[in-house]
Design an enzyme around this catalytic site. Structure first.
Site, PDB file in Angstrom:
ATOM      1  N   HIS A   1      13.783  13.363 -21.440  1.00  0.00           N
ATOM      2  CA  HIS A   1      13.851  13.158 -22.893  1.00  0.00           C
ATOM      3  C   HIS A   1      12.544  13.741 -23.411  1.00  0.00           C
ATOM      4  O   HIS A   1      11.528  13.066 -23.464  1.00  0.00           O
ATOM      5  CB  HIS A   1      13.982  11.668 -23.242  1.00  0.00           C
ATOM      6  CG  HIS A   1      15.287  11.092 -22.773  1.00  0.00           C
ATOM      7  ND1 HIS A   1      15.554   9.753 -22.719  1.00  0.00           N
ATOM      8  CD2 HIS A   1      16.424  11.699 -22.331  1.00  0.00           C
ATOM      9  CE1 HIS A   1      16.782   9.564 -22.256  1.00  0.00           C
ATOM     10  NE2 HIS A   1      17.324  10.724 -22.013  1.00  0.00           N
TER      11      HIS A   1
ATOM     12  N   ASP B   1       0.802  -1.217   0.000  1.00  0.00           N
ATOM     13  CA  ASP B   1       0.000   0.000   0.000  1.00  0.00           C
ATOM     14  C   ASP B   1       0.844   1.281   0.000  1.00  0.00           C
ATOM     15  O   ASP B   1       0.375   2.343   0.366  1.00  0.00           O
ATOM     16  CB  ASP B   1      -0.997  -0.008   1.174  1.00  0.00           C
ATOM     17  CG  ASP B   1      -0.273  -0.159   2.502  1.00  0.00           C
ATOM     18  OD1 ASP B   1       0.957  -0.337   2.490  1.00  0.00           O
ATOM     19  OD2 ASP B   1      -0.948  -0.105   3.549  1.00  0.00           O
TER      20      ASP B   1
ATOM     21  N   GLU C   1      25.855  16.283 -24.969  1.00  0.00           N
ATOM     22  CA  GLU C   1      26.457  15.334 -24.035  1.00  0.00           C
ATOM     23  C   GLU C   1      27.330  14.270 -24.689  1.00  0.00           C
ATOM     24  O   GLU C   1      27.076  13.078 -24.556  1.00  0.00           O
ATOM     25  CB  GLU C   1      25.369  14.657 -23.208  1.00  0.00           C
ATOM     26  CG  GLU C   1      24.199  14.087 -24.001  1.00  0.00           C
ATOM     27  CD  GLU C   1      23.185  13.378 -23.100  1.00  0.00           C
ATOM     28  OE1 GLU C   1      23.608  12.480 -22.339  1.00  0.00           O
ATOM     29  OE2 GLU C   1      21.996  13.706 -23.156  1.00  0.00           O
TER      30      GLU C   1
ATOM     31  N   GLU D   1      27.951  16.900 -20.040  1.00  0.00           N
ATOM     32  CA  GLU D   1      26.596  17.203 -20.525  1.00  0.00           C
ATOM     33  C   GLU D   1      26.106  18.534 -19.981  1.00  0.00           C
ATOM     34  O   GLU D   1      26.114  18.762 -18.772  1.00  0.00           O
ATOM     35  CB  GLU D   1      25.634  16.090 -20.078  1.00  0.00           C
ATOM     36  CG  GLU D   1      24.178  16.372 -20.411  1.00  0.00           C
ATOM     37  CD  GLU D   1      23.248  15.205 -20.096  1.00  0.00           C
ATOM     38  OE1 GLU D   1      23.540  14.442 -19.158  1.00  0.00           O
ATOM     39  OE2 GLU D   1      22.229  15.074 -20.809  1.00  0.00           O
TER      40      GLU D   1
ATOM     41  N   HIS E   1      19.357  15.378 -26.664  1.00  0.00           N
ATOM     42  CA  HIS E   1      17.905  15.168 -26.796  1.00  0.00           C
ATOM     43  C   HIS E   1      17.216  16.449 -26.364  1.00  0.00           C
ATOM     44  O   HIS E   1      17.825  17.300 -25.690  1.00  0.00           O
ATOM     45  CB  HIS E   1      17.466  13.979 -25.915  1.00  0.00           C
ATOM     46  CG  HIS E   1      17.983  14.029 -24.514  1.00  0.00           C
ATOM     47  ND1 HIS E   1      17.380  14.765 -23.518  1.00  0.00           N
ATOM     48  CD2 HIS E   1      19.101  13.495 -23.943  1.00  0.00           C
ATOM     49  CE1 HIS E   1      18.087  14.636 -22.390  1.00  0.00           C
ATOM     50  NE2 HIS E   1      19.143  13.887 -22.625  1.00  0.00           N
TER      51      HIS E   1
ATOM     52  N   ASP F   1      19.497  18.287 -16.692  1.00  0.00           N
ATOM     53  CA  ASP F   1      20.196  17.030 -17.016  1.00  0.00           C
ATOM     54  C   ASP F   1      21.670  17.366 -17.253  1.00  0.00           C
ATOM     55  O   ASP F   1      22.035  17.868 -18.316  1.00  0.00           O
ATOM     56  CB  ASP F   1      19.533  16.434 -18.274  1.00  0.00           C
ATOM     57  CG  ASP F   1      20.122  15.095 -18.687  1.00  0.00           C
ATOM     58  OD1 ASP F   1      20.972  14.565 -17.956  1.00  0.00           O
ATOM     59  OD2 ASP F   1      19.723  14.579 -19.750  1.00  0.00           O
TER      60      ASP F   1
ATOM     61  N   HIS G   1      26.514   6.502 -28.154  1.00  0.00           N
ATOM     62  CA  HIS G   1      25.195   7.148 -28.052  1.00  0.00           C
ATOM     63  C   HIS G   1      25.194   8.456 -28.849  1.00  0.00           C
ATOM     64  O   HIS G   1      26.213   8.856 -29.400  1.00  0.00           O
ATOM     65  CB  HIS G   1      24.805   7.379 -26.590  1.00  0.00           C
ATOM     66  CG  HIS G   1      25.753   8.223 -25.787  1.00  0.00           C
ATOM     67  ND1 HIS G   1      25.784   9.592 -25.884  1.00  0.00           N
ATOM     68  CD2 HIS G   1      26.695   7.890 -24.863  1.00  0.00           C
ATOM     69  CE1 HIS G   1      26.691  10.065 -25.035  1.00  0.00           C
ATOM     70  NE2 HIS G   1      27.274   9.065 -24.419  1.00  0.00           N
TER      71      HIS G   1
ATOM     72  N   HIS H   1      23.973   3.268 -18.356  1.00  0.00           N
ATOM     73  CA  HIS H   1      22.828   3.484 -17.463  1.00  0.00           C
ATOM     74  C   HIS H   1      23.086   2.923 -16.060  1.00  0.00           C
ATOM     75  O   HIS H   1      22.194   2.376 -15.420  1.00  0.00           O
ATOM     76  CB  HIS H   1      21.549   2.875 -18.065  1.00  0.00           C
ATOM     77  CG  HIS H   1      21.082   3.609 -19.278  1.00  0.00           C
ATOM     78  ND1 HIS H   1      20.223   3.062 -20.196  1.00  0.00           N
ATOM     79  CD2 HIS H   1      21.370   4.859 -19.731  1.00  0.00           C
ATOM     80  CE1 HIS H   1      19.998   3.949 -21.160  1.00  0.00           C
ATOM     81  NE2 HIS H   1      20.682   5.040 -20.898  1.00  0.00           N
TER      82      HIS H   1
ATOM     83  N   ASP I   1      25.945  11.817 -13.568  1.00  0.00           N
ATOM     84  CA  ASP I   1      24.876  12.302 -14.449  1.00  0.00           C
ATOM     85  C   ASP I   1      23.661  12.475 -13.564  1.00  0.00           C
ATOM     86  O   ASP I   1      23.039  11.488 -13.158  1.00  0.00           O
ATOM     87  CB  ASP I   1      24.633  11.285 -15.578  1.00  0.00           C
ATOM     88  CG  ASP I   1      23.607  11.772 -16.603  1.00  0.00           C
ATOM     89  OD1 ASP I   1      22.899  12.767 -16.330  1.00  0.00           O
ATOM     90  OD2 ASP I   1      23.521  11.137 -17.679  1.00  0.00           O
TER      91      ASP I   1
ATOM     92  N   ARG J   1      31.908  11.665 -19.729  1.00  0.00           N
ATOM     93  CA  ARG J   1      30.815  12.329 -20.447  1.00  0.00           C
ATOM     94  C   ARG J   1      30.701  13.728 -19.858  1.00  0.00           C
ATOM     95  O   ARG J   1      30.896  13.911 -18.655  1.00  0.00           O
ATOM     96  CB  ARG J   1      29.497  11.570 -20.306  1.00  0.00           C
ATOM     97  CG  ARG J   1      28.335  12.254 -21.039  1.00  0.00           C
ATOM     98  CD  ARG J   1      27.084  11.380 -21.229  1.00  0.00           C
ATOM     99  NE  ARG J   1      26.460  10.969 -19.999  1.00  0.00           N
ATOM    100  CZ  ARG J   1      26.510   9.751 -19.483  1.00  0.00           C
ATOM    101  NH1 ARG J   1      27.184   8.810 -20.120  1.00  0.00           N
ATOM    102  NH2 ARG J   1      25.919   9.458 -18.350  1.00  0.00           N
TER     103      ARG J   1
ATOM    104  N   TYR K   1      34.041   6.154 -23.823  1.00  0.00           N
ATOM    105  CA  TYR K   1      33.986   5.075 -22.837  1.00  0.00           C
ATOM    106  C   TYR K   1      35.026   4.027 -23.216  1.00  0.00           C
ATOM    107  O   TYR K   1      34.841   3.279 -24.175  1.00  0.00           O
ATOM    108  CB  TYR K   1      32.556   4.490 -22.793  1.00  0.00           C
ATOM    109  CG  TYR K   1      31.535   5.603 -22.646  1.00  0.00           C
ATOM    110  CD1 TYR K   1      31.237   6.138 -21.391  1.00  0.00           C
ATOM    111  CD2 TYR K   1      30.943   6.180 -23.774  1.00  0.00           C
ATOM    112  CE1 TYR K   1      30.356   7.205 -21.261  1.00  0.00           C
ATOM    113  CE2 TYR K   1      30.059   7.249 -23.656  1.00  0.00           C
ATOM    114  CZ  TYR K   1      29.773   7.751 -22.386  1.00  0.00           C
ATOM    115  OH  TYR K   1      28.900   8.815 -22.267  1.00  0.00           O
TER     116      TYR K   1
HETATM  117  N1  GLY Z   1      20.327  11.441 -17.888  1.00  0.00           N
HETATM  118  C1  GLY Z   1      19.672  10.999 -19.049  1.00  0.00           C
HETATM  119  C2  GLY Z   1      20.358  11.412 -20.252  1.00  0.00           C
HETATM  120  O1  GLY Z   1      21.450  11.933 -20.171  1.00  0.00           O
HETATM  121  O2  GLY Z   1      19.857  11.297 -21.329  1.00  0.00           O
HETATM  122 MN    MN Z   2      20.799  13.719 -21.290  1.00  0.00          MN
HETATM  123 MN    MN Z   3      22.152  12.975 -18.419  1.00  0.00          MN
END
Ligand code: GLY
Ligand code: MN
Ligand code: MN
Length: 441
Positions: free
Chosen positions: A360, A39, A383, A406, A353, A270, A349, A242, A259, A404, A387
């Site tokens: 996103h 619950d 971003e 971003e 976005h 982000d 990647h 991720h 991140d 990375r 890697y």
């Molecule tokens: N933190 C999600 C992305 O960078 O797209």
């Molecule tokens: Mn992002």
């Molecule tokens: Mn991110």
């Protein structure tokens, strides 16, 4: 509570949507409350499309917009309930909701099924988030059948069922001044959290201790949620795109990739930063970091009104591919590395976005097979990363380096505006911030 200014803002959005619909009726439910276990519920988060048009934060609500010659908007919401409000807190109830949220009519949510067939009579179309929730699809079908059942009385039912989200997505893609105010604040809060993380990071701490500092800073500054699960990834974990376990110990000599971004009044930020746990980059870490930073700055430079969506990505790929060729990590020449996509082994990647109510965010990337053109008011992330996993059989010094960087970038007529600029980014700025924190300055 909504000010008069806010009310007219949401009303103008609803009027714009109605103009886009032409004629017909739109029905937009907000998100359901979701059970986490037994619950206990997940913290409630409204539906972004619904919120964009209402600013209404409660669950169990739906917005109805009747477009055409006699337009009107109706909000269906929970009724006041003394008993429930003692346990769960305040609810507006239809009467206050109508006034505060500027709709023409407001009614109890449990009268929706009764009201809809009459609202749909003789309308050409119903607009709805088709397929988003099977239970709502079924309800819509039920209303349509109820209208059809009255055909011998001369009533016609909508012939067209259209996904309302495409129209709203197009609106959400270009942010207005109210949204940009919130996004600037969200990005500033998140940038502060990243600075804090750099200041407290030390060998021996756990990733989750850094995560706690981020969450503390978000909430302390008034943000309601993290916009997504924070990634706090030390050493080889930085190469897991991720990674969210955040349970490893920070070791001397490693990089830490974070991140993380907060959500403020529904709007996401982000940000990713990568820095040395010791406070000083090793030569190899610095080489890779400077390469990713050069790629990121080139991509940000390509965020111009009139540019195609893909130009920042192409700019980043060119710099990264050249750097990888120069380091001997992929075979040259650079044109071939790009054409054959050999760089993808280390950069798998895309470069960004849309960003807004959703991390996103809504909005198309291509139209008629062509990349969207960037316009003032659009917000995107930039971003790039690299890697380098030990498994990739690299020279020793490059193993387990994940970087990375971003930022959140607004397209303006005068060029890119980096909303997240307060998070330290150059090698010099990061090392100075960490040095000062260690010296107690
Ligand atoms: N933190 C999600 C992305 O960078 O797209
Ligand atoms: Mn992002
Ligand atoms: Mn991110």
């Amino acid at each position: 509570m909504k000010s008069a200014e806010d009310i007219s803002l949401y009303r103008r959005r609803r009027e714009r949507l109605a103009r886009g619909m032409g004629a017909g009726v739109a029905v937009l439910p907000t998100a359901p409350e979701r059970v986490r276990n037994r619950d206990s519920h997940f913290p409630y988060r409204f539906d972004s499309h619904f919120y964009y048009l209402t600013g209404f934060p409660e669950p169990e609500a739906a917005l109805v917009i009747v477009a055409g010659e006699s337009p009107k908007t109706l909000l269906f919401c929970r009724t006041r309930d003394e008993e429930r409000e003692i346990w769960d807190g305040f609810r507006y109830g239809p009467e206050a909701a109508r006034e505060r949220f500027g709709v023409d009519e407001a009614h109890p949510i449990d009268t929706l099924d009764e009201a809809m067939p009459a609202l749909l009579e003789n309308q050409p179309a119903i607009f709805h988030p088709v397929g988003a929730d099977p239970a709502w699809d079924l309800r819509v079908t039920g209303w349509l059948n109820a209208v059809r059942a009255r055909s011998r009385a001369g009533v016609s039912a909508p012939e067209r069922l259209q996904d309302v989200r495409a129209l709203i997505d197009a609106m959400r893609l270009v942010k207005d001044a109210h949204e940009l105010g919130l996004m600037r604040r969200a990005a500033r809060i998140s940038a502060g959290a990243h600075r804090r993380a750099m200041q407290v990071a030390r060998p021996g701490l756990f990733e989750y201790e850094i995560e706690a500092e981020l969450l503390y800073e978000f909430r302390r500054a008034g943000a309601q949620f993290p916009a997504y699960s924070p990634i706090v990834a030390a050493g080889e974990n930085a190469c897991v795109l991720h990674y969210v376990a955040n349970d490893a110990r920070l070791a001397s000599g490693e990089l830490l990739l974070i991140d993380a971004g907060c959500e403020l009044d529904g709007y996401a930020s982000d940000i990713t930063r990568t820095f040395p746990i010791d406070g000083r980059f090793t030569a190899a870490q610095r080489e890779i970091y400077e390469l990713v930073l050069a790629a990121q700055l080139a991509a940000i430079g390509a965020v111009r009104a009139g540019a195609a969506w893909n130009e920042p990505h192409e700019a980043a790929v060119r710099v990264l591919a050249q750097g990888l060729v120069d380091l001997g990590l992929v075979p040259g020449p650079v044109e071939q590395a790009i054409e054959k996509e050999t760089y993808k082994r280390f950069y798998m990647h895309r470069t960004g976005h849309w960003l807004g109510l959703d991390v996103h965010d809504a909005g198309e990337y291509k139209r008629d097979g062509k990349w969207r053109t960037l316009e003032p008011g659009m917000v995107l992330t930039v971003e790039p990363g690299l890697y380098l996993r030990a498994a990739d059989d690299l020279p020793e010094r490059f193993r387990d380096i994940g970087v990375r960087i971003e930022d959140d970038v607004l397209v303006t007529p005068a060029g890119p505006e980096v909303l997240s600029a307060e998070a330290a980014k150059s090698v010099a700025d990061i090392e100075a911030l960490m040095r000062d924190a260690r010296a107690g300055r």
